[in-house]
Design a protein around this motif. Structure first.
Motif, short mmCIF file in Angstrom:
data_model
loop_
_atom_site.label_atom_id
_atom_site.label_comp_id
_atom_site.label_asym_id
_atom_site.label_seq_id
_atom_site.Cartn_x
_atom_site.Cartn_y
_atom_site.Cartn_z
N LYS A 99 -6.47 -7.52 0.05
CA LYS A 99 -5.65 -8.38 0.88
C LYS A 99 -4.21 -7.89 0.78
CE LYS A 99 -8.40 -12.61 0.74
NZ LYS A 99 -8.37 -14.08 0.52
N SER A 100 -3.53 -7.78 1.90
CA SER A 100 -2.15 -7.28 1.89
C SER A 100 -1.39 -7.88 3.06
CB SER A 100 -2.14 -5.75 1.99
OG SER A 100 -2.42 -5.34 3.31
N ALA A 101 -0.10 -7.55 3.14
CA ALA A 101 0.72 -8.00 4.26
C ALA A 101 0.28 -7.36 5.57
CB ALA A 101 2.19 -7.67 3.99
N CYS A 102 -0.59 -6.35 5.46
CA CYS A 102 -1.11 -5.66 6.66
C CYS A 102 -2.52 -6.09 7.00
CB CYS A 102 -1.05 -4.15 6.45
SG CYS A 102 0.62 -3.50 6.24
N GLY A 103 -3.01 -7.16 6.38
CA GLY A 103 -4.35 -7.64 6.69
C GLY A 103 -5.30 -7.46 5.54
N ASN A 104 -6.55 -7.80 5.77
CA ASN A 104 -7.60 -7.76 4.77
C ASN A 104 -8.56 -6.62 5.06
OD1 ASN A 104 -6.39 -10.09 3.83
ND2 ASN A 104 -7.91 -11.44 4.75
N VAL A 105 -9.00 -5.94 4.00
CA VAL A 105 -9.82 -4.73 4.16
C VAL A 105 -10.93 -4.72 3.13
CG1 VAL A 105 -9.81 -2.22 3.82
CG2 VAL A 105 -7.99 -3.30 5.15
N SER A 106 -12.15 -4.41 3.54
CA SER A 106 -13.21 -4.07 2.61
C SER A 106 -13.33 -2.55 2.62
CB SER A 106 -14.54 -4.70 3.04
OG SER A 106 -15.53 -4.44 2.05
N MET A 107 -13.22 -1.95 1.44
CA MET A 107 -13.07 -0.50 1.37
C MET A 107 -14.30 0.28 1.81
SD MET A 107 -10.73 0.57 -1.92
CE MET A 107 -11.59 2.14 -1.97
N ASP A 108 -15.42 -0.40 2.01
CA ASP A 108 -16.61 0.33 2.46
C ASP A 108 -16.61 0.56 3.97
OD1 ASP A 108 -16.91 -2.53 2.73
OD2 ASP A 108 -19.02 -2.19 3.24
N LYS A 109 -15.58 0.06 4.67
CA LYS A 109 -15.53 0.19 6.12
C LYS A 109 -14.18 0.77 6.56
CE LYS A 109 -18.48 -3.87 6.74
NZ LYS A 109 -18.56 -5.24 7.30
N PRO A 110 -14.13 1.48 7.69
CA PRO A 110 -12.85 1.94 8.24
C PRO A 110 -11.96 0.74 8.58
CG PRO A 110 -14.69 3.07 9.28
CD PRO A 110 -15.28 1.94 8.49
N TYR A 111 -10.66 0.96 8.63
CA TYR A 111 -9.74 -0.13 8.93
C TYR A 111 -8.52 0.40 9.65
CZ TYR A 111 -7.34 1.61 4.72
OH TYR A 111 -6.71 2.40 3.79
N GLY A 112 -7.65 -0.49 10.09
CA GLY A 112 -6.44 -0.10 10.80
C GLY A 112 -6.72 0.13 12.28
N PRO A 113 -5.66 0.43 13.04
CA PRO A 113 -5.82 0.64 14.49
C PRO A 113 -6.86 1.72 14.79
CG PRO A 113 -3.49 0.55 13.89
CD PRO A 113 -4.28 0.59 12.60
N GLY A 114 -7.88 1.34 15.55
CA GLY A 114 -8.91 2.29 15.90
C GLY A 114 -9.79 2.71 14.75
N GLY A 115 -9.69 1.99 13.61
CA GLY A 115 -10.49 2.37 12.45
C GLY A 115 -10.15 3.75 11.93
N SER A 159 -0.88 -1.52 -1.28
CA SER A 159 -0.16 -2.71 -0.84
C SER A 159 1.33 -2.51 -0.65
CB SER A 159 -0.40 -3.84 -1.84
OG SER A 159 -1.76 -4.22 -1.83
N ALA A 160 1.93 -1.62 -1.43
CA ALA A 160 3.37 -1.35 -1.34
C ALA A 160 3.67 -0.12 -2.18
CB ALA A 160 4.18 -2.55 -1.83
N GLU A 161 4.86 0.44 -1.99
CA GLU A 161 5.27 1.61 -2.78
C GLU A 161 6.48 1.30 -3.64
OE1 GLU A 161 4.54 5.71 -1.55
OE2 GLU A 161 4.73 4.98 0.52
N LEU A 162 6.41 1.71 -4.91
CA LEU A 162 7.54 1.58 -5.82
C LEU A 162 8.63 2.60 -5.48
CD1 LEU A 162 5.69 1.41 -9.28
CD2 LEU A 162 6.21 -0.47 -7.71
N GLN A 163 9.81 2.35 -6.03
CA GLN A 163 10.90 3.32 -5.98
C GLN A 163 11.32 3.61 -7.42
OE1 GLN A 163 13.63 2.99 -2.39
NE2 GLN A 163 13.13 0.83 -2.68
N PRO A 164 10.64 4.54 -8.11
CA PRO A 164 10.89 4.76 -9.54
C PRO A 164 12.32 5.14 -9.88
CG PRO A 164 8.85 5.82 -8.85
CD PRO A 164 9.55 5.39 -7.60
N HIS A 165 13.02 5.76 -8.93
CA HIS A 165 14.39 6.20 -9.22
C HIS A 165 15.35 5.02 -9.40
CE1 HIS A 165 14.22 5.68 -4.84
NE2 HIS A 165 15.52 5.46 -4.89
N LEU A 166 14.95 3.82 -9.01
CA LEU A 166 15.80 2.64 -9.17
C LEU A 166 15.69 2.03 -10.57
CD1 LEU A 166 15.20 0.82 -5.75
CD2 LEU A 166 17.01 2.44 -6.37
#
Length: 462
Positions: free
Chosen positions: A316-332, A340-347
């Motif tokens: 589950k994320s801000a971009c919707g819910n996904v089961s990893m056994d299936k394609p997802y996103g626009p057009g699959g 879910s998000a990316e860190l910025q380690p340099h900060l």
């Protein structure tokens, strides 16, 4: 399966705050660090102000087998599952190395435990590297713990000494991370590749999901340096987690927040969420410093890829819910992890990231806070019920009364030399205490260092 947890069940079964507190030592640091999140009372807290004595502890040779203090089950380092699917070759390969360990309690009345392990590949009676956990001072003077793992054939993690209460919030603060991922657009920096030093023969030997590999020596096993990572806060289903061979943990997780930094070809179609826009972009176009927030499914296993030794995941994320056994996103167009998000380690360490897991009467909540890429400072939260739309979280029940056996099934694990059968993967009458891990639980993967600040355990207000 693991049902012999009478003490753990007693500690974890309290429904009210008073009972939860009673499962922990009297005089815990409740309230010592100020008010906690709304609705929670601080039960214990470690700020690493006192010197850690983990590195000074003596190494102990793991005797392996059921009598080992670190034994878990058939998927242990020398477990029956690997022997069955590999035949005598697995024992032959395992006999080429020793594993040395430390188990050191620390914090207020020893509420936390450091588990440190290192491989002795030449069997000279000494571990080949010196992983550890020590007190460090950040540039602005604040103390923290430095988790150090200079070689991939080792592991270091922090866990609670006792199983967690029935309902809780546990959180940690990250002040630095060097376990791979890109820096300034490249995996190659500071004389390393993806956080690994450049010596040859850094492989998965001898633990793979398929068991021992026939005709393969140590250096013939798959190289690991394209895959690095770190467990920020993950809940396991047994009381005494410690570093083990990579495959075993994939059968023991209830809720996951980890980093997996891999440019391996099999992730070329994976996606990463932009929490600000709600849109998914190709992970390969990002920084490879993502956080995976995953709920292991108790009704679906990765049969083809991992031989039924790993659950499938629901995300589950801000971009919707996904089961990893299936394609997802626009057009699959995407397949695999949805980060879910990316860190910025340099900060870091001027900035910080906080990772928290909550268990309430309905399910688990994963929370991450910090200055994420694309969003700036923000908090992201997702919740999954214990059973949601017929989809269960793996081994969610801490007591037998919380589960009726409906998801139990027989699992086959096939290898080059044979088959191991798990007759009951989740039987009625089973119980699985919650325990968190922070760090690296793998003996044949991951290399780097991290700085960890506060670790806090809360229970609900009455």
């Amino acid at each position: 399966m693991r049902t012999n947890w009478k003490a753990a069940v007693a500690a974890a079964g309290a429904a009210a705050t008073v009972a939860a507190v009673a499962a922990w030592p009297a005089g815990s640091a409740s309230g010592a660090a100020g008010a906690g999140p709304k609705g929670w009372i601080l039960l214990d807290h470690e700020g690493f102000d006192e010197p850690l004595r983990v590195d000074a502890a003596k190494w102990r040779l793991d005797p392996q087998g059921p009598r080992s203090p670190w034994h878990v089950d058939a998927f242990d380092d020398d477990g029956e599952a690997w022997k069955r699917i590999s035949g005598p070759l697995f024992d032959k390969q395992l006999a080429t190395l020793n594993v040395f360990r430390k188990r050191v309690a620390f914090g207020h009345k020893g509420w936390l435990t450091a588990e440190v392990a290192a491989v002795d590949k030449d069997r000279d009676g000494r571990p080949d590297s010196r992983p550890g956990l020590s007190t460090a001072r950040l540039p602005h003077g604040q103390k923290a713990a430095r988790l150090s793992e200079p070689s991939w054939d080792a592991g270091v993690l922090i866990r609670p000494t006792r199983p967690l209460p029935r309902h809780y919030r546990v959180e940690m603060t990250l002040r630095g991370i060097e376990f791979g991922g890109k820096r300034h657009g490249t995996f190659d920096y500071n004389g390393r590749h993806n956080g690994y030093t450049r010596e040859p023969c850094k492989t998965r030997f001898p633990w793979t999901f398929q068991g021992a590999l026939p005709g393969a020596s140590r250096c013939d096993y798959p190289n690991v340096t394209r895959e690095n990572g770190f467990y920020y806060m993950t809940i396991l289903d047994y009381a005494t987690p410690a570093p083990h061979g990579n495959p075993g943990i994939h059968y023991r997780r209830k809720a996951i927040m980890d980093g997996y930094y891999s440019d391996d070809e099999r992730w070329k179609n994976a996606g990463t969420c932009n929490p600000k826009t709600g849109r998914i972009y190709r992970t390969f176009d990002g920084t490879f410093n993502g956080v995976n927030a995953l709920f292991p499914r108790g009704d679906l296993f990765r049969e083809a890829a991992n031989n039924n030794i790993s659950n499938e995941y629901y995300i589950k994320s801000a971009c919707g819910n996904v089961s990893m056994d299936k394609p997802y996103g626009p057009g699959g167009k995407f397949q695999g992890h949805l980060t879910s998000a990316e860190l910025q380690p340099h900060l870091l360490p001027k900035a910080a990231y906080r990772f928290a897991v909550e268990r309430d009467r309905t399910g688990y909540t994963l929370e991450m806070s910090g200055p994420f890429l694309h969003t700036g400072q923000t908090t992201l939260r997702v919740h999954h019920d214990f059973v949601e739309n017929g989809r269960p979280i793996w081994h969610y029940n801490q007591t037998p009364g919380e589960y009726d056996g409906r998801f139990d099934r027989r699992l086959l694990h096939k290898g080059p030399a044979g088959t191991y059968t798990t007759g009951h993967s989740w039987p009625k009458g089973s119980a699985y205490p919650d325990s968190f891990i922070i760090g690296d639980p793998h003996l044949n993967y991951y290399e780097g260092s991290a700085y960890i600040d506060d670790i806090r355990l809360y229970v609900p207000r009455r």
